[in-house]
Design a protein around this motif. Structure first.
Motif, PDB file in Angstrom:
ATOM      1  N   GLY A   1      36.153   1.888  71.702  1.00 38.57           N
ATOM      2  CA  GLY A   1      36.174   1.846  73.159  1.00 38.57           C
ATOM      3  C   GLY A   1      37.290   2.672  73.769  1.00 38.57           C
ATOM      4  N   GLY A   2      38.483   2.592  73.176  1.00 38.66           N
ATOM      5  CA  GLY A   2      39.617   3.344  73.698  1.00 38.66           C
ATOM      6  C   GLY A   2      39.426   4.847  73.571  1.00 38.66           C
ATOM      7  N   TRP A   3      38.925   5.300  72.431  1.00 40.04           N
ATOM      8  CA  TRP A   3      38.668   6.731  72.235  1.00 40.04           C
ATOM      9  C   TRP A   3      37.593   7.224  73.198  1.00 40.04           C
ATOM     10  N   ALA A   4      36.503   6.439  73.325  1.00 34.36           N
ATOM     11  CA  ALA A   4      35.415   6.837  74.217  1.00 34.36           C
ATOM     12  C   ALA A   4      35.906   6.919  75.659  1.00 34.36           C
ATOM     13  N   GLN A   5      36.753   5.984  76.038  1.00 35.11           N
ATOM     14  CA  GLN A   5      37.301   5.967  77.391  1.00 35.11           C
ATOM     15  C   GLN A   5      38.134   7.223  77.652  1.00 35.11           C
ATOM     16  N   ARG A   6      38.998   7.581  76.726  1.00 38.17           N
ATOM     17  CA  ARG A   6      39.831   8.774  76.911  1.00 38.17           C
ATOM     18  C   ARG A   6      38.988  10.046  76.877  1.00 38.17           C
ATOM     19  N   LEU A   7      37.944  10.059  76.049  1.00 36.74           N
ATOM     20  CA  LEU A   7      37.042  11.214  76.013  1.00 36.74           C
ATOM     21  C   LEU A   7      36.298  11.346  77.342  1.00 36.74           C
ATOM     22  N   ALA A   8      35.856  10.222  77.907  1.00 36.68           N
ATOM     23  CA  ALA A   8      35.160  10.258  79.197  1.00 36.68           C
ATOM     24  C   ALA A   8      36.081  10.799  80.290  1.00 36.68           C
ATOM     25  N   LEU A   9      37.353  10.423  80.249  1.00 40.86           N
ATOM     26  CA  LEU A   9      38.311  10.984  81.201  1.00 40.86           C
ATOM     27  C   LEU A   9      38.423  12.492  81.000  1.00 40.86           C
ATOM     28  N   GLY A  10      38.495  12.923  79.757  1.00 43.98           N
ATOM     29  CA  GLY A  10      38.565  14.351  79.464  1.00 43.98           C
ATOM     30  C   GLY A  10      37.368  15.107  80.010  1.00 43.98           C
ATOM     31  N   CYS A  11      36.184  14.524  79.869  1.00 41.17           N
ATOM     32  CA  CYS A  11      34.973  15.170  80.403  1.00 41.17           C
ATOM     33  C   CYS A  11      35.026  15.255  81.925  1.00 41.17           C
ATOM     34  N   ALA A  12      35.643  14.263  82.563  1.00 45.51           N
ATOM     35  CA  ALA A  12      35.738  14.262  84.029  1.00 45.51           C
ATOM     36  C   ALA A  12      36.721  15.299  84.551  1.00 45.51           C
ATOM     37  N   ILE A  13      37.664  15.725  83.700  1.00 46.69           N
ATOM     38  CA  ILE A  13      38.685  16.679  84.152  1.00 46.69           C
ATOM     39  C   ILE A  13      38.581  18.024  83.434  1.00 46.69           C
ATOM     40  N   VAL A  14      37.474  18.274  82.750  1.00 51.50           N
ATOM     41  CA  VAL A  14      37.330  19.497  81.958  1.00 51.50           C
ATOM     42  C   VAL A  14      37.467  20.748  82.823  1.00 51.50           C
TER      43      VAL A  14
END
Length: 199
Positions: free
Chosen positions: A140-153
Motif C-alpha cells: 500500500g505504501g509503495w503504491a501510494q507513493r507511485l500514485a503521487l509520482g504519476c500525479a506529478i510526472v
C-alpha cells in the motif's frame, strides 16, 4: 496579490437536486503552500476538488486555479495541475515504470524528459530495483507513493491530493507527508483533503 494565490474559491455551492454537497465555501491557497482541507466523509471535499479540476460545474459561486477560471479555462489549466484521487488510479497490470510512462504520455511528457522523470519518480517512490514489478503486487505504501509520482510526472505547479492517506498504515502516512513537504519546499502548491485530524 492575486498572483501570489494558487487557488481562489468564492461562495462556492454545489447542489445535486435537493442535496447540498458544498454549502457556500470560500478560501484561498497561497502559491507554495500546503493547504489541508479537513472534514469527515461526505463533507463535500471530493466534490470541491472536482469543481476545481473543471470536472463538475458549481451551482453558484466561482473559483480560479493558478489564475485560470475553472468554468471557462479548465482545459488550459489542467496542464499545470496534478491530481491523485482516493482510489490511487494505478493500472495494476502494468509495472511501476510503465504506470509512470503512461501518465507521463497522457500529460504530454515524452523523449528524454520522460525517461528522466521515470527514473526520478521511481527513486522518489523508493522503488529502485522494483520498477519492473507489477503494480498489483506493490504494498500500500509503495503504491501510494507511485500514485503521487504519476500525479506529478509533468512537474505541475499545483497538486490536488484527495484523501491520499486513507487506509494506509501510520509509517507510510508519515513517509507520504514527508514527500508532500518536499514538494512544497520545491515550490509546488499542495491542496490535500483528509478526514484525519492529526494530519
Amino acid at each position: 496579490m492575486t498572483e501570489s494565490l494558487a487557488v481562489v474559491v468564492e461562495h462556492l455551492v454545489k447542489r445535486f437536486g435537493d442535496f447540498v454537497a458544498v454549502d457556500d465555501i470560500s478560501f484561498t491557497v497561497s502559491r507554495g503552500e500546503v493547504f489541508g482541507f479537513l472534514g469527515p466523509n461526505g463533507a463535500g471535499k471530493t466534490t470541491t476538488i472536482r469543481i476545481l479540476l473543471g470536472l463538475l460545474l458549481p451551482t453558484s459561486g466561482c473559483a480560479s486555479v493558478l489564475g485560470y477560471d475553472v468554468l471557462t479555462e479548465a482545459r488550459a489549466m489542467r496542464h499545470h495541475v496534478g491530481y491523485m484521487s482516493q482510489m490511487f488510479t494505478l493500472y495494476r497490470d502494468l509495472t511501476a515504470a510503465e504506470n509512470v510512462e503512461f501518465y507521463g504520455r497522457v500529460y504530454g511528457v515524452s523523449g528524454q524528459e520522460l525517461a528522466t522523470r521515470i527514473v526520478e519518480i521511481i527513486e522518489m517512490a523508493g522503488l529502485r530495483g522494483h520498477e519492473h514489478q507489477l503494480t498489483s503486487s506493490l504494498s500500500g505504501g509503495w503504491a501510494q507513493r507511485l500514485a503521487l509520482g504519476c500525479a506529478i510526472v509533468h512537474d505541475p505547479n499545483l497538486v490536488l491530493l484527495d484523501e491520499p492517506t486513507a487506509g494506509v498504515d501510520p509509517v507510510s502516512r508519515r513517509e507520504f507527508w514527508d514527500l508532500i513537504y518536499d514538494l512544497a519546499r520545491g515550490g509546488t502548491t499542495v491542496l490535500v483533503t483528509t478526514h484525519y485530524m492529526d494530519e
